[in-house]
Design an enzyme around this catalytic site. Sequence first.
Site: not given
Length: 462
Positions: A111-113
């Site tokens: 999810f960091k993207d």
Amino acid sequence: MKYVSTRGTAPELTFEQAMMTGLARDGGLYVPDVIPTLTHEQIADMAGQSYEEIAFTVMRPFIGDTFTDDEFRGLIETAYSGFRHAARAPIKQLDSNHFLMELFHGPTLAFKDFAMQLIGQMFQASLTRSGKRITIVGATSGDTGSAAIEAFRGLKNVDVFILYPHGRVSEVQRRQMTTPTESNVHALAMDGDFDDCQAALKDMFNDFDFRDGVNLAGVNSINWGRVLAQVVYFFSSAVSVGAPARRVNFTVPTGNFGDIFAGYIAKRMGLPIDQLVIATNQNDILHRTLQTGAQTKEGVTPSISPSMDIQVSSNFERALFEAYGRDGATVAAQMDELKSKGAFTISQGAIDMLRGTFASGRASEDETYAAITDELTRSGELLCPHSAVGVKVADDFQSATPMITLATAHPAKFPAAVEQATGQHPPLPPHMADLYDRDERVTRVANDMVALQTLIKERIAK
Ligand SMILES: *Cc1c(COP(=O)(O)O)cnc(C)c1O
């Protein structure tokens, strides 16, 4: 829109300044001085809109005049164009009242993207305008580092240094950080755990000579821009299961409290969320904090969900600031206690406020394996260990309100644990199928801030 520090004494900044600054000079974290709200109608209108349109509506009130509307729409468009799913954050139904939001269709499969791709665009636009050069230093338990490197590799006016705990990230995570060939990318394997990496980073920010000398910028979730980008998918998912007409709950696999704090902001903006459930692995400091009203640091025990192997949860400070009615002096005193004594006790009023919004649960290693195995049988969904912690905790949380659990990474990022639980080896998607064949480039470093500063200064002088 102005940004203020959670410790009350750093100067107020604009969105652009807060984004480029990272940690406030009083050691605090920046938050908006007012949390804007959206009307019921604005939220209802999101039904059927693209992720990018929702992103614009949600984030626009926070950015002030940093970007024009057209510019900002363009940055959002570019940021998510590399995602491999048209919905960006698609929802799967696991059970009659339980939904899974897949946040792993970005370039590095976590999810960091969502935040990093947008921050990359915003940084680039701002630096092109100012002509400045910056040095990004980030600490990672695995996924932030790969997402940051992916977002900043090859940019002309940026050097990116990523500190990760040596031997404590998965092989896929490590290779994503060590195989990019661009000369502005520097992977640093530090002796210690994630908390040591994060502490070294904070110390560098608090050394103002160094900070100003190298134009230090931060992309950890201490950076407000990260949290903001993550607010969006709480809206997009809630609307797709019936909000604002229906209320929803969320379960969030949590380490540094960034993702779940984004959910809190969504709630404050008017999204009808009842409970935000903190899901921790065996490193359960946040679960214990909510249960006991005191935060007590213990050692980190490595787990199969390494991105949540944390004892110092930076963004919890932002929640505390809200719980104490935005009293920066009290937050500063509690954070000093945590640093000097390894513990602090939250006041009754503040813990009541936190318990009104947040619930919590933990999953042991065995329970995490079992959740991966059981979910494959129940719905056919193959979970990464972090998402499995979330699903297990969500299943324990009994409520008639629809539950959305965040799937924070792709199972192929953690193949060993997934294979042990299911006998299936989750293959990497085609765009990184050759990851194991690429050459690695990494520098091993000691947990020594001065040596680190020297290395960074030498590298950027080249
Ligand atoms: C970073 C990460 C988490 C924890 O998120 P926080 O915002 O730090 O709470 C959970 N799962 C995965 C896969 C992550 O990469």
